[in-house]
Design a protein around this motif. Structure first.
Motif, PDB file in Angstrom:
ATOM      1  N   THR A   5       2.395   6.944   6.521  1.00 40.65           N
ATOM      2  CA  THR A   5       1.398   7.773   6.940  1.00 40.65           C
ATOM      3  C   THR A   5      -0.106   6.945   7.415  1.00 40.65           C
ATOM      4  N   GLY A   6       0.141   5.504   7.379  1.00 40.55           N
ATOM      5  CA  GLY A   6      -0.951   4.722   7.885  1.00 40.55           C
ATOM      6  C   GLY A   6      -0.368   3.537   7.985  1.00 40.55           C
ATOM      7  N   VAL A  10      -6.560   1.622   5.404  1.00 49.66           N
ATOM      8  CA  VAL A  10      -5.579   2.056   6.099  1.00 49.66           C
ATOM      9  C   VAL A  10      -6.059   2.863   7.155  1.00 49.66           C
ATOM     10  N   SER A  58       0.996  -1.257  -0.057  1.00 48.50           N
ATOM     11  CA  SER A  58       0.033  -0.092  -0.084  1.00 48.50           C
ATOM     12  C   SER A  58       0.900   1.279  -0.032  1.00 48.50           C
ATOM     13  N   THR A 118      -4.276   6.295   0.227  1.00 46.59           N
ATOM     14  CA  THR A 118      -4.639   7.505   1.206  1.00 46.59           C
ATOM     15  C   THR A 118      -5.453   6.681   2.159  1.00 46.59           C
ATOM     16  N   ASN A 119      -5.430   7.454   3.466  1.00 45.92           N
ATOM     17  CA  ASN A 119      -6.097   6.877   4.493  1.00 45.92           C
ATOM     18  C   ASN A 119      -7.667   6.808   4.486  1.00 45.92           C
ATOM     19  N   GLN A 154      -4.874   5.879  10.036  1.00 44.29           N
ATOM     20  CA  GLN A 154      -4.176   6.828  10.002  1.00 44.29           C
ATOM     21  C   GLN A 154      -3.264   6.604  11.317  1.00 44.29           C
ATOM     22  N   SER A 208       4.587   5.158   2.620  1.00 36.36           N
ATOM     23  CA  SER A 208       4.858   6.483   2.993  1.00 36.36           C
ATOM     24  C   SER A 208       5.225   6.625   4.448  1.00 36.36           C
ATOM     25  N   ALA A 243       0.163   4.117   1.052  1.00 35.83           N
ATOM     26  CA  ALA A 243      -0.071   4.978   2.311  1.00 35.83           C
ATOM     27  C   ALA A 243       0.767   4.226   3.381  1.00 35.83           C
TER      28      ALA A 243
END
Length: 195
Positions: free
Chosen positions: A128-129, A189, A121, A160-161, A191, A126, A123
């Protein structure tokens, strides 16, 4: 070893040979002789108590799980079966009893099939989650010959989350229908929250 044509490839056919056993035979003795006590029931066979070689069962079950057909031979007759239930030793984890369900290869059946997650994933990559897997198996209906060992789900769409993967997003082979609710969330995902 016999082979079968499966998804365009040659794969070893999943076969086991069972031996009928007496009701008076002690289960501890069966297991001490390297066998797993079992019962076969369902289409075309009366409830029959048998035993199968433990090493052979372990090898076949690792390949098929509970969602692929096994050819089980009992007294010269071969039955198409699914591994319906496996009782395990609570400490060592090996099989101590198996239920085999004989099936009609021409009738659709309903089974639970595991989900195998693939990819990474964005996200999660990176930072972020974190990935949350909510559903690990789904209920499907298919002819026995069409039963998949697992359904593959890519998590690369979770960028993204806010992104989620639903049951309706799962791609299935021809002849397979998912019975689990299409709106159910398979993975998402969450956060990351700083402590």
């Amino acid at each position: 070893m016999p082979y079968t044509y499966f998804y365009g490839n040659l794969w070893p056919m999943n076969t086991l040979t069972a031996t009928k056993r007496s009701k008076t035979e002690l289960l501890a003795t069966v297991r001490a002789n390297g066998m797993v006590p079992a019962v076969v029931y369902g289409a075309g066979i009366e409830n029959t108590i048998v035993s199968v070689p433990a090493a052979d069962f372990k090898k076949v079950f690792a390949q098929v799980g509970e969602s692929e057909v096994v050819d089980l031979t009992v007294d010269g007759h071969t039955y198409s079966v699914l591994v319906q239930d496996v009782h395990r030793d609570p400490i060592r984890g090996h099989a101590i009893h198996v239920d085999f369900l004989a099936i009609d290869m021409k009738k659709k059946i309903t089974v639970m099939v595991p989900i195998e997650f693939e990819g990474v994933s964005p996200a999660v990559k990176s930072g972020t989650g974190s990935l949350v897997k909510i559903i690990h198996e789904v209920e499907i209906e298919a002819l026995p010959k069409d039963l998949p060992h697992a359904l593959h789900v890519s998590i690369e769409s979770l960028a993204t989350n806010q992104d989620k993967i639903h049951v309706s997003d799962i791609t299935v082979p021809a002849g397979v229908v998912i019975l689990t609710g299409a709106d159910e969330v398979v993975a998402l995902v969450a956060q990351l929250v700083e402590e």
